[in-house]
Design a protein around this motif. Structure first.
Motif, PDB file in Angstrom:
ATOM      1  N   ASP A 160       0.820  -1.209   0.000  1.00 20.43           N
ATOM      2  CA  ASP A 160       0.000   0.000   0.000  1.00 20.43           C
ATOM      3  C   ASP A 160       0.854   1.259   0.000  1.00 20.43           C
ATOM      4  O   ASP A 160       0.427   2.305  -0.496  1.00 20.43           O
ATOM      5  N   HIS A 191      -6.841  -3.802  -2.750  1.00 23.97           N
ATOM      6  CA  HIS A 191      -6.246  -2.530  -2.328  1.00 23.97           C
ATOM      7  C   HIS A 191      -5.683  -1.758  -3.519  1.00 23.97           C
ATOM      8  O   HIS A 191      -5.736  -0.523  -3.535  1.00 23.97           O
ATOM      9  N   SER A 193      -6.569  -1.955  -6.740  1.00 23.78           N
ATOM     10  CA  SER A 193      -7.459  -1.832  -7.891  1.00 23.78           C
ATOM     11  C   SER A 193      -8.405  -0.657  -7.714  1.00 23.78           C
ATOM     12  O   SER A 193      -8.785  -0.305  -6.598  1.00 23.78           O
ATOM     13  N   ASP A 194      -8.746  -0.066  -8.819  1.00 25.06           N
ATOM     14  CA  ASP A 194      -9.762   0.985  -8.823  1.00 25.06           C
ATOM     15  C   ASP A 194     -10.479   0.935 -10.160  1.00 25.06           C
ATOM     16  O   ASP A 194     -10.229   0.043 -10.982  1.00 25.06           O
ATOM     17  N   ALA A 195     -11.383   1.873 -10.381  1.00 20.99           N
ATOM     18  CA  ALA A 195     -12.181   1.850 -11.604  1.00 20.99           C
ATOM     19  C   ALA A 195     -11.323   2.009 -12.861  1.00 20.99           C
ATOM     20  O   ALA A 195     -11.742   1.608 -13.952  1.00 20.99           O
ATOM     21  N   GLU A 196     -10.122   2.582 -12.690  1.00 23.21           N
ATOM     22  CA  GLU A 196      -9.243   2.787 -13.841  1.00 23.21           C
ATOM     23  C   GLU A 196      -8.360   1.576 -14.138  1.00 23.21           C
ATOM     24  O   GLU A 196      -7.885   1.413 -15.260  1.00 23.21           O
ATOM     25  N   MET A 198      -8.360  -2.503 -13.094  1.00 23.12           N
ATOM     26  CA  MET A 198      -8.921  -3.659 -12.403  1.00 23.12           C
ATOM     27  C   MET A 198      -8.219  -4.962 -12.778  1.00 23.12           C
ATOM     28  O   MET A 198      -8.741  -6.050 -12.562  1.00 23.12           O
ATOM     29  N   GLN A 219     -15.885  -7.709  -5.875  1.00 26.38           N
ATOM     30  CA  GLN A 219     -15.162  -6.434  -5.910  1.00 26.38           C
ATOM     31  C   GLN A 219     -15.245  -5.777  -7.283  1.00 26.38           C
ATOM     32  O   GLN A 219     -15.440  -4.556  -7.386  1.00 26.38           O
ATOM     33  N   LEU A 223     -16.776  -2.065  -8.240  1.00 26.57           N
ATOM     34  CA  LEU A 223     -16.011  -1.036  -8.955  1.00 26.57           C
ATOM     35  C   LEU A 223     -16.693  -0.615 -10.246  1.00 26.57           C
ATOM     36  O   LEU A 223     -16.541   0.536 -10.679  1.00 26.57           O
TER      37      LEU A 223
END
Length: 225
Positions: A160, A191, A193-196, A198, A219, A223
């Motif tokens: 992180d 942790h 990953s995000d919408a941009e 994956m 998950q 997202l």
């Protein structure tokens, strides 16, 4: 403060006179009383009753109260060690929603449940690891005894903190033979990953380990919303 109503509801739950399920009419009514000001400390009468159904209901109520559950956090270590799966399950949610950096030992206890024999509990620990705040992870890591779980939590924390973590390390653990390492790798994928981006979760969703793949699919769905 609805003291009389709350007391009556606790007695109904203790005697199973209203229903014999964890979440029933009496439990929902008692939850409303708790939000209206009925003292949360009175849930000790359920948590210490020695009756599995009552303990399960009391733990569920704590899990629904969020930060309001704080006065009863001293009860949670026993709940996390309870033989009944649903009690351990709800107790993990209590720790997620009600603890901070001052509660390292009970957070560490949750982290050690990554080795629980029950799949549902391991899955709940995975949710905890994916959703816990940085200070919760750090506090838990500090309270863990040396060993695999401590090493994996510290690895998750380091990832992180890295600007460009190496995804190959996560993929290797996702595909490795150790189920505990796979669980922590799935948390790492969440942790990072995000919408941009994956990609790590998409990889986790293809895992042969259904515990991991089902978590990753959930998950991804969140997202994508």
């Amino acid at each position: 403060m609805q003291t009389q109503a709350g007391d009556d509801l606790i007695e109904r739950i203790r005697t199973h006179s209203a229903d014999d399920t964890v979440v029933g009419p009496a439990a929902n009514d008692l939850l409303s009383e708790l939000f209206a000001g009925y003292p949360v400390e009175n849930l000790q009468r359920l948590l210490r009753s020695g009756d599995d159904a009552a303990v399960g209901t009391g733990t569920w109520l704590l899990s629904e109260l969020g930060e309001r559950a704080a006065p009863l956090l001293d009860e949670v270590p026993a709940l996390l060690a309870h033989p009944l799966r649903r009690v351990r399950y709800f107790a993990i949610e209590v720790v997620l929603l009600s603890t901070d950096a001052a509660h390292g030992p009970v957070i560490a206890q949750v982290m050690n449940l990554s080795r629980d024999p029950e799949r549902a509990i391991r899955g709940k620990v995975l949710e905890f690891l994916a959703e816990a705040a940085d200070d919760q992870l750090a506090a838990g890591a500090a309270a863990l005894e040396p060993g695999q779980v401590k090493e994996l939590v510290e690895w998750l924390i380091r990832l992180d903190g890295e600007e460009e973590p190496d995804p190959r390390d996560i993929v290797a653990r996702l595909e490795g033979p150790d189920p505990v390492a796979r669980l922590f790798a799935a948390a790492a994928a969440a942790h990072l990953s995000d919408a941009e981006d994956m990609n790590l979760l998409r990889h986790a969703a293809t895992a042969e380990d259904e515990e991991i793949s089902s978590f990753a699919r959930r998950q991804l769905g969140e997202l994508a919303e």
